[in-house]
Design a protein around this motif. Structure first.
Motif, PDB file in Angstrom:
ATOM      1  N   ASN A 123      32.123 -50.100  -9.152  1.00  0.00           N
ATOM      2  CA  ASN A 123      31.114 -49.624  -8.208  1.00  0.00           C
ATOM      3  C   ASN A 123      30.108 -48.745  -8.945  1.00  0.00           C
ATOM      4  OD1 ASN A 123      29.900 -48.888  -5.648  1.00  0.00           O
ATOM      5  ND2 ASN A 123      30.950 -46.920  -5.877  1.00  0.00           N
ATOM      6  N   ASN A 124      28.844 -49.086  -8.834  1.00  0.00           N
ATOM      7  CA  ASN A 124      27.777 -48.270  -9.410  1.00  0.00           C
ATOM      8  C   ASN A 124      27.226 -47.320  -8.340  1.00  0.00           C
ATOM      9  OD1 ASN A 124      27.396 -49.567 -12.174  1.00  0.00           O
ATOM     10  ND2 ASN A 124      27.144 -51.343 -10.847  1.00  0.00           N
ATOM     11  N   TYR A 125      27.119 -46.059  -8.677  1.00  0.00           N
ATOM     12  CA  TYR A 125      26.651 -45.087  -7.693  1.00  0.00           C
ATOM     13  C   TYR A 125      25.756 -44.046  -8.370  1.00  0.00           C
ATOM     14  CZ  TYR A 125      30.103 -41.889  -9.721  1.00  0.00           C
ATOM     15  OH  TYR A 125      30.811 -41.092 -10.593  1.00  0.00           O
ATOM     16  N   THR A 126      25.127 -43.224  -7.555  1.00  0.00           N
ATOM     17  CA  THR A 126      24.312 -42.110  -8.034  1.00  0.00           C
ATOM     18  C   THR A 126      24.864 -40.830  -7.414  1.00  0.00           C
ATOM     19  OG1 THR A 126      22.364 -43.539  -8.163  1.00  0.00           O
ATOM     20  CG2 THR A 126      21.988 -41.155  -8.176  1.00  0.00           C
ATOM     21  N   ASP A 127      25.186 -39.843  -8.232  1.00  0.00           N
ATOM     22  CA  ASP A 127      25.783 -38.617  -7.698  1.00  0.00           C
ATOM     23  C   ASP A 127      24.712 -37.740  -7.039  1.00  0.00           C
ATOM     24  OD1 ASP A 127      24.409 -37.267  -9.701  1.00  0.00           O
ATOM     25  OD2 ASP A 127      26.176 -37.009 -10.983  1.00  0.00           O
ATOM     26  N   LYS A 128      25.149 -36.607  -6.518  1.00  0.00           N
ATOM     27  CA  LYS A 128      24.237 -35.743  -5.763  1.00  0.00           C
ATOM     28  C   LYS A 128      23.131 -35.147  -6.630  1.00  0.00           C
ATOM     29  CE  LYS A 128      27.296 -31.744  -6.310  1.00  0.00           C
ATOM     30  NZ  LYS A 128      28.077 -30.691  -5.608  1.00  0.00           N
ATOM     31  N   ASP A 129      23.342 -35.157  -7.959  1.00  0.00           N
ATOM     32  CA  ASP A 129      22.316 -34.651  -8.868  1.00  0.00           C
ATOM     33  C   ASP A 129      21.393 -35.755  -9.380  1.00  0.00           C
ATOM     34  OD1 ASP A 129      23.300 -32.028  -8.668  1.00  0.00           O
ATOM     35  OD2 ASP A 129      24.829 -32.439 -10.199  1.00  0.00           O
ATOM     36  N   ASN A 131      22.421 -38.478 -11.045  1.00  0.00           N
ATOM     37  CA  ASN A 131      22.932 -39.117 -12.256  1.00  0.00           C
ATOM     38  C   ASN A 131      23.703 -40.389 -11.900  1.00  0.00           C
ATOM     39  OD1 ASN A 131      22.016 -36.934 -13.931  1.00  0.00           O
ATOM     40  ND2 ASN A 131      23.782 -35.745 -13.212  1.00  0.00           N
ATOM     41  N   PRO A 132      23.464 -41.481 -12.647  1.00  0.00           N
ATOM     42  CA  PRO A 132      24.203 -42.719 -12.368  1.00  0.00           C
ATOM     43  C   PRO A 132      25.658 -42.598 -12.830  1.00  0.00           C
ATOM     44  CG  PRO A 132      22.818 -43.007 -14.301  1.00  0.00           C
ATOM     45  CD  PRO A 132      22.505 -41.646 -13.750  1.00  0.00           C
TER      46      PRO A 132
END
Length: 199
Positions: A123-129, A131-132
């Motif tokens: 799973n590819n995601y982007t964190d709250k900051d 960043n991938p």
């Protein structure tokens, strides 16, 4: 359990945890290492697809890759509402509690420690900051009969001992002797031919 140990403010700490392991997409065996009952509460201003207050089972699934010895824990939420019913059924089929095509009243008390296999995806995601990042996510729970291509999975062998069918008992009685020293009587053969009256 050490994971449940509490600390005082001045206690020494040393455990730095284990590095995060990202598994390749594929099928791996899992063990349910934690199970929590909760209710779904969406974040503010989030258009949730799940009704607020829905009962939710939070599962921690420990996967293992036998070829590398690595372990990884993946969280899985089961939402107890209509659209999530198929996922609940899939999970209980995987751990052997439900038979396909038959209804089931889940035994949640038996979930902790249950084992099964599942297909993991990346799973590819982007964190709250911003960043991938990447992590593993359960794509599908497998049926117990599926031996997936995971190098970690080996179906447990079960030894069955077949009990031979009971043999009929034949009561063999010795020939009856009318008095001590007598010879056992033999069956008499009826005479053949006509009667002989003598002359």
């Amino acid at each position: 359990m050490e994971d449940m140990q509490t600390f005082g403010w001045d206690d020494e700490i040393s455990n730095e945890g284990t590095p995060f392991a990202l598994f390749d997409a594929g099928n791996y065996p899992f063990t349910v290492v934690n199970f929590e009952r909760s209710t779904y509460q969406p974040k503010p201003n989030y258009q949730a697809k799940v009704p607020t207050g829905t009962n939710m089972a939070i599962l921690s699934l420990e996967f293992i890759n036998a070829s590398t010895g690595e372990k990884s824990t993946v969280k899985e939420n089961l939402y107890l509402y209509g659209k999530g019913e198929w996922r609940i059924s899939q999970f209980f089929i995987s751990i052997g509690q439900k038979k396909k095509g038959e209804p089931l009243r889940p035994n949640w008390q038996a979930v902790l420690g249950a084992k099964g296999t599942a297909e993991l995806e990346i799973n590819n995601y982007t964190d709250k900051d911003g960043n991938p990042g990447k992590n593993n996510r359960v794509k599908t729970f497998n049926e117990p009969t599926q031996q997936a291509a995971s190098p970690a999975y080996q179906e447990p062998q079960q030894n069955y001992q077949q009990t031979p069918p009971p043999q009929p008992q034949v009561n063999q009685q010795p020939p009856v002797t009318p008095f001590p020293g007598a010879t056992p009587q033999q069956p008499q053969t009826p005479p053949t031919g006509g009667y002989n009256f003598g002359g």
